[in-house]
Design an enzyme around this catalytic site. Structure first.
Site, mmCIF file in Angstrom:
data_model
loop_
_atom_site.group_PDB
_atom_site.id
_atom_site.type_symbol
_atom_site.label_atom_id
_atom_site.label_comp_id
_atom_site.label_asym_id
_atom_site.label_seq_id
_atom_site.Cartn_x
_atom_site.Cartn_y
_atom_site.Cartn_z
ATOM 1 N N ARG A 195 0.833 -1.188 0.000
ATOM 2 C CA ARG A 195 0.000 0.000 0.000
ATOM 3 C C ARG A 195 0.876 1.249 0.000
ATOM 4 O O ARG A 195 1.817 1.346 0.779
ATOM 5 C CB ARG A 195 -0.911 0.030 1.231
ATOM 6 C CG ARG A 195 -1.715 1.305 1.268
ATOM 7 C CD ARG A 195 -2.887 1.229 2.172
ATOM 8 N NE ARG A 195 -3.623 2.475 2.159
ATOM 9 C CZ ARG A 195 -4.640 2.721 2.961
ATOM 10 N NH1 ARG A 195 -5.047 1.784 3.804
ATOM 11 N NH2 ARG A 195 -5.273 3.866 2.913
ATOM 12 N N ASP B 97 -9.039 -1.993 8.261
ATOM 13 C CA ASP B 97 -9.475 -1.146 9.371
ATOM 14 C C ASP B 97 -10.047 -1.995 10.499
ATOM 15 O O ASP B 97 -10.767 -2.965 10.240
ATOM 16 C CB ASP B 97 -10.593 -0.191 8.918
ATOM 17 C CG ASP B 97 -10.130 0.835 7.895
ATOM 18 O OD1 ASP B 97 -8.942 1.197 7.912
ATOM 19 O OD2 ASP B 97 -10.973 1.273 7.090
HETATM 20 MG MG MG Z 1 -7.731 2.525 6.841
HETATM 21 MG MG MG Z 2 -11.013 2.460 5.345
#
Ligand code: MG
Ligand code: MG
Ligand code: X6L
Length: 168
Positions: free
Chosen positions: A83, A97
């Site tokens: 990422r 998340d």
């Molecule tokens: Mg995130």
């Molecule tokens: Mg997110």
């Protein structure tokens, strides 16, 4: 043992491959057990909308890690899957998340629980509802938040069944 819900999202490259790799990395961690997976959804981008559609799914996990250790593992997964943060809210190979961690409520510069913007995002609410319809945010069950979205917002989240080349 702790129980947590994770939200995964991707909109670059081989999205299915990134989702599968992220799940594999997480399940290979001896301190994490994936206990349930939502369906997989193809979703219109939110926030910065001029970007490719996402694949999103949610995981229910059991973990002996504490919330900050789990956060570190989520960030490690993002790093392993290359990422890069170029545009805020922009395209990403994978985003992991923490949505809920037990019933902890917390807000600091490193971590906010429950994830602060779950309640207005169909791309999180719909997969979460596959896993647990009784989750509470500020005393309201998540189904109430989903009901308060417009049909248009809900229609931007469609179950993803892959294609003839790469069925799931
Ligand atoms: Mg995130
Ligand atoms: Mg997110
Ligand atoms: C005004 C300003 C209204 C910003 C909304 C919404 C910002 C969502 C960021 C917003 C705003 C976000 C995903 C995504 C992102 C994802 C889909 C974000 C962070 N992540 N869209 N957009 N799936 N469909 O995982 O959630 S960027």
């Amino acid at each position: 043992m702790n129980k947590a819900y994770l939200g995964l999202g991707t909109n670059m490259g081989d999205r299915l491959d990134y989702i599968n790799s992220a799940c594999e990395i997480l399940s290979n961690n001896n301190n994490i057990k994936i206990t349930n997976k939502s369906k997989l959804y193809e979703t219109k981008a939110w926030g910065y909308t001029d970007q490719a559609d996402f694949l999103n799914l949610c995981l229910e996990i059991e973990t002996s890690l504490d919330k900050y250790e789990l956060l570190k593992i989520c960030q490690d997964v993002e790093q392993k899957l290359n990422r890069e943060r170029i545009i805020r809210w922009g395209p990403r190979t994978i985003d992991v998340d923490i949505l809920f961690f037990n019933d902890i409520i917390l807000n600091n510069e490193n971590l906010s629980l429950p994830h602060p913007r779950i309640s207005e995002r169909a791309f999180v609410l719909i997969p979460l509802m596959d896993l647990n319809q009784s989750l509470l945010i500020k005393g309201k069950v998540i189904s109430e938040y989903l009901n308060s979205l417009t049909n248009e917002e809900r229609d931007e989240v469609k179950e993803y069944i892959g294609d003839e080349k790469k069925p799931i």
